[in-house]
Scaffold this motif. Structure first.
Motif, short mmCIF file in Angstrom:
data_model
loop_
_atom_site.label_atom_id
_atom_site.label_comp_id
_atom_site.label_asym_id
_atom_site.label_seq_id
_atom_site.Cartn_x
_atom_site.Cartn_y
_atom_site.Cartn_z
N LYS A 216 0.85 -1.20 0.00
CA LYS A 216 0.00 0.00 0.00
C LYS A 216 0.89 1.25 0.00
O LYS A 216 1.01 1.95 1.00
CB LYS A 216 -0.92 -0.01 1.22
CG LYS A 216 -1.83 -1.22 1.32
CD LYS A 216 -2.71 -1.13 2.56
CE LYS A 216 -3.59 -2.35 2.74
NZ LYS A 216 -2.83 -3.54 3.18
N LYS A 217 1.47 1.56 -1.15
CA LYS A 217 2.45 2.64 -1.21
C LYS A 217 1.85 3.97 -1.62
O LYS A 217 2.57 4.95 -1.80
CB LYS A 217 3.59 2.26 -2.17
CG LYS A 217 4.40 1.06 -1.65
CD LYS A 217 5.53 0.70 -2.59
CE LYS A 217 6.64 1.72 -2.52
NZ LYS A 217 7.83 1.31 -3.31
N VAL A 218 0.54 4.01 -1.76
CA VAL A 218 -0.15 5.27 -2.04
C VAL A 218 -0.98 5.63 -0.82
O VAL A 218 -1.67 4.77 -0.26
CB VAL A 218 -1.06 5.16 -3.29
CG1 VAL A 218 -1.71 6.51 -3.59
CG2 VAL A 218 -0.26 4.68 -4.50
N ALA A 219 -0.89 6.87 -0.39
CA ALA A 219 -1.66 7.35 0.76
C ALA A 219 -2.50 8.54 0.34
O ALA A 219 -2.28 9.15 -0.71
CB ALA A 219 -0.73 7.74 1.91
N GLY B 194 -15.04 2.83 4.34
CA GLY B 194 -14.58 1.45 4.36
C GLY B 194 -13.49 1.23 5.38
O GLY B 194 -13.43 1.90 6.41
N ALA B 195 -12.59 0.29 5.09
CA ALA B 195 -11.54 -0.08 6.03
C ALA B 195 -10.42 0.95 6.00
O ALA B 195 -9.99 1.40 4.94
CB ALA B 195 -11.00 -1.46 5.70
N ARG B 196 -9.93 1.32 7.18
CA ARG B 196 -8.76 2.19 7.30
C ARG B 196 -7.65 1.38 7.96
O ARG B 196 -7.82 0.82 9.03
CB ARG B 196 -9.11 3.44 8.11
CG ARG B 196 -10.11 4.33 7.38
CD ARG B 196 -10.17 5.72 7.98
NE ARG B 196 -10.75 5.74 9.31
CZ ARG B 196 -12.05 5.74 9.56
NH1 ARG B 196 -12.91 5.65 8.56
NH2 ARG B 196 -12.50 5.81 10.80
N PHE B 197 -6.51 1.35 7.30
CA PHE B 197 -5.43 0.46 7.71
C PHE B 197 -4.40 1.15 8.61
O PHE B 197 -3.91 0.55 9.56
CB PHE B 197 -4.74 -0.12 6.47
CG PHE B 197 -5.70 -0.68 5.46
CD1 PHE B 197 -6.39 -1.85 5.72
CD2 PHE B 197 -5.92 -0.03 4.26
CE1 PHE B 197 -7.28 -2.35 4.80
CE2 PHE B 197 -6.81 -0.53 3.33
CZ PHE B 197 -7.49 -1.69 3.59
N ALA B 198 -4.06 2.38 8.27
CA ALA B 198 -3.04 3.10 9.03
C ALA B 198 -3.22 4.59 8.81
O ALA B 198 -3.77 5.03 7.79
CB ALA B 198 -1.64 2.67 8.59
N GLN B 199 -2.75 5.37 9.80
CA GLN B 199 -2.84 6.82 9.64
C GLN B 199 -1.83 7.50 10.56
O GLN B 199 -1.49 7.00 11.63
CB GLN B 199 -4.24 7.32 9.95
CG GLN B 199 -4.72 7.03 11.35
CD GLN B 199 -6.17 7.43 11.57
OE1 GLN B 199 -6.77 8.12 10.74
NE2 GLN B 199 -6.74 7.01 12.66
N SER B 200 -1.35 8.64 10.08
CA SER B 200 -0.49 9.52 10.88
C SER B 200 -1.20 10.86 10.97
O SER B 200 -1.51 11.48 9.94
CB SER B 200 0.87 9.69 10.20
OG SER B 200 1.63 10.69 10.84
N VAL B 201 -1.49 11.30 12.19
CA VAL B 201 -2.31 12.49 12.41
C VAL B 201 -1.52 13.52 13.21
O VAL B 201 -0.90 13.18 14.22
CB VAL B 201 -3.62 12.14 13.14
CG1 VAL B 201 -4.46 13.40 13.37
CG2 VAL B 201 -4.42 11.12 12.32
N SER C 129 -6.32 3.73 3.33
CA SER C 129 -7.67 3.20 3.53
C SER C 129 -8.18 2.57 2.24
O SER C 129 -7.62 2.76 1.17
CB SER C 129 -8.62 4.31 3.99
OG SER C 129 -8.98 5.13 2.90
N SER C 130 -9.29 1.85 2.37
CA SER C 130 -9.87 1.18 1.20
C SER C 130 -10.47 2.18 0.22
O SER C 130 -10.84 1.81 -0.89
CB SER C 130 -10.92 0.17 1.64
OG SER C 130 -11.94 0.79 2.39
N THR C 131 -10.58 3.45 0.62
CA THR C 131 -10.99 4.49 -0.32
C THR C 131 -10.07 4.49 -1.54
O THR C 131 -10.52 4.73 -2.67
CB THR C 131 -10.94 5.87 0.36
OG1 THR C 131 -11.82 5.87 1.47
CG2 THR C 131 -11.35 6.98 -0.59
N LEU C 132 -8.81 4.23 -1.33
CA LEU C 132 -7.85 4.21 -2.44
C LEU C 132 -8.13 3.07 -3.40
O LEU C 132 -7.89 3.20 -4.60
CB LEU C 132 -6.42 4.09 -1.88
CG LEU C 132 -5.80 5.41 -1.43
CD1 LEU C 132 -4.65 5.16 -0.47
CD2 LEU C 132 -5.33 6.21 -2.63
N GLY C 133 -8.62 1.94 -2.89
CA GLY C 133 -8.97 0.84 -3.78
C GLY C 133 -10.02 1.26 -4.78
O GLY C 133 -9.92 0.96 -5.98
N ARG C 134 -11.02 1.99 -4.31
CA ARG C 134 -12.08 2.46 -5.21
C ARG C 134 -11.55 3.51 -6.18
O ARG C 134 -11.83 3.46 -7.39
CB ARG C 134 -13.23 3.04 -4.38
CG ARG C 134 -14.41 3.52 -5.22
CD ARG C 134 -15.53 4.09 -4.36
NE ARG C 134 -15.12 5.33 -3.71
CZ ARG C 134 -14.92 5.45 -2.41
NH1 ARG C 134 -15.08 4.40 -1.61
NH2 ARG C 134 -14.56 6.61 -1.89
#
Length: 384
Positions: free
Chosen positions: A179-182, A222-229, A327-332
């Motif tokens: 998952k190299k795109v954020a 959808g699913a969120r895998f990782a985040q930096s806030v 997140s799975s938003t990127l998949g869509r």
């Protein structure tokens, strides 16, 4: 003149194959690298929608070959709204974006599109909105100011001298399993009323849907895998709650002892199965001129929400919440981009093909985009 002819990915890529440009790049790069006491890695900012997409892709490849092991975080900039009345420009934008994401993700530690537009694909979407900003999405000056504010915030973790987080560490947090795109998102400004504490503000803010998306991929879902806030610009006195002894606490956030704990607890509540990192910075984002005047009259001098009539004072600084998410938003979004690309007969666009791109390259990019999109289907994460 060079910028005027960089319309296609292949043109930009071939530019850095020319000895004169390659030598100049390497000379300047070596000069700055030798000046570094500690080289974490490289940030690349480049347009994603035109031929500079190819320049950026070739630059990441060269950096990866020469500085293996260093972080490479690439920010691909996209314009805001676009018109269906410019078909060639839109097709080029689609092709350059697709090729850029595929090639940059292959050689970067992390890639993040940045845009105030609503879509990566061919279907036009309205630009994003902010509750307390009044900006014109057709003005690059306005768009650049907002994106620069977000970029300055989300990169805080590896730019602070006191932070243990490096570029490589941040990228590794977000890019597991291919998952190299954020995506980026932000609350500009972070909504806080004078006298309000951070736990109360976060409870009112709700989940990540309250943050404005900044990567043309739609709202997180959808699913969120990782985040930096990162949250910046709040007064130290308002970071925690100070209820009177014996008072019932409204939420677990009000029991936290530090601002970092409050933010971390909030993220844990919102995305319990996602890998989250929380960072706090007391310094606000300065927005004095030449920063454009974009702010609602409902904001005070330090970017806090007024609970009375407008004061008329110019906004000088603002608190900002910024996030990088996987997140799975990127998949869509990547899947939609791949479908739009698959519908094209690229042979109709002779000038793009003349720039060194062949039909086989398009088919390969289509496969790579599909593979990238697959990385974001399912897996560990929290479904909204």
């Amino acid at each position: 003149m060079m910028a005027g002819r960089l319309e296609a990915f292949g043109q930009g890529e071939s530019l850095l194959k020319e000895p004169r440009y390659l030598e100049e790049l390497e000379d300047r790069l070596h000069f700055f690298v030798e000046e570094c006491d500690y080289l974490q890695g490289f940030q690349i900012l480049c347009d994603l929608h035109d031929g500079f997409s190819g320049v950026g892709a070739k630059a990441t490849e060269l950096l990866r070959d020469e500085y293996s092991g260093r972080g490479i975080i690439t920010w691909g900039l996209l314009p805001g709204p676009y018109s269906l009345g410019e078909p060639q420009k839109n097709i080029y934008r689609l092709l350059n974006t697709a090729f850029g994401l595929v090639h940059m993700s292959a050689h970067s530690s992390l890639v993040c599109p940045l845009s105030l537009g609503g879509s990566l694909g061919l279907r036009p979407e309205p630009p994003v909105t902010f509750p307390h900003l009044r900006y014109d999405a057709t003005l690059p000056f306005h768009c650049a100011a907002i994106l620069a504010t977000a970029l300055d915030t989300v990169t805080v973790p590896y730019r602070r001298r006191s932070s243990p987080v490096s570029m490589v560490h941040l990228a590794d947090t977000l890019n597991s399993s291919g998952k190299k795109v954020a995506t980026a998102a932000a609350a500009i400004p972070f909504p806080l009323v004078p006298g309000q504490c951070l736990p109360d503000a976060l409870a009112q803010l709700g989940g990540a849907a309250a943050w404005t998306p900044l990567s043309a991929c739609g709202r997180p879902s959808g699913a969120r895998f990782a985040q930096s806030v990162v949250l910046r610009g709040l007064d130290k006195a308002c970071l925690t709650s100070r209820p009177a002894p014996g008072t019932r606490l409204p939420s677990p956030l009000h029991a936290c002892d530090t601002g970092e704990d409050v933010l971390a607890q909030y993220l844990q509540q919102q995305q319990p199965r996602a890998r989250s990192s929380a960072h706090l910075l007391l310094a606000p984002c300065k927005v004095v001129p030449p920063y454009p005047c974009l702010f609602s009259p409902s904001l005070g001098r330090h970017g806090l929400l007024l609970d009375g009539p407008p004061s008329g004072a110019a906004v000088e600084s603002i608190p900002v919440l910024g996030a990088l998410c996987s997140s799975s938003t990127l998949g869509r979004a990547l899947g939609d981009l791949a479908r739009d690309l698959g519908k094209l007969d690229v042979r109709r666009w002779a000038s793009f093909m003349d720039a060194g791109v062949e039909q086989g390259d398009v088919e390969e990019a289509l496969q790579e985009l599909g593979s990238l999109a697959q990385c974001y289907q399912g897996g560990d994460g929290l479904a909204d």
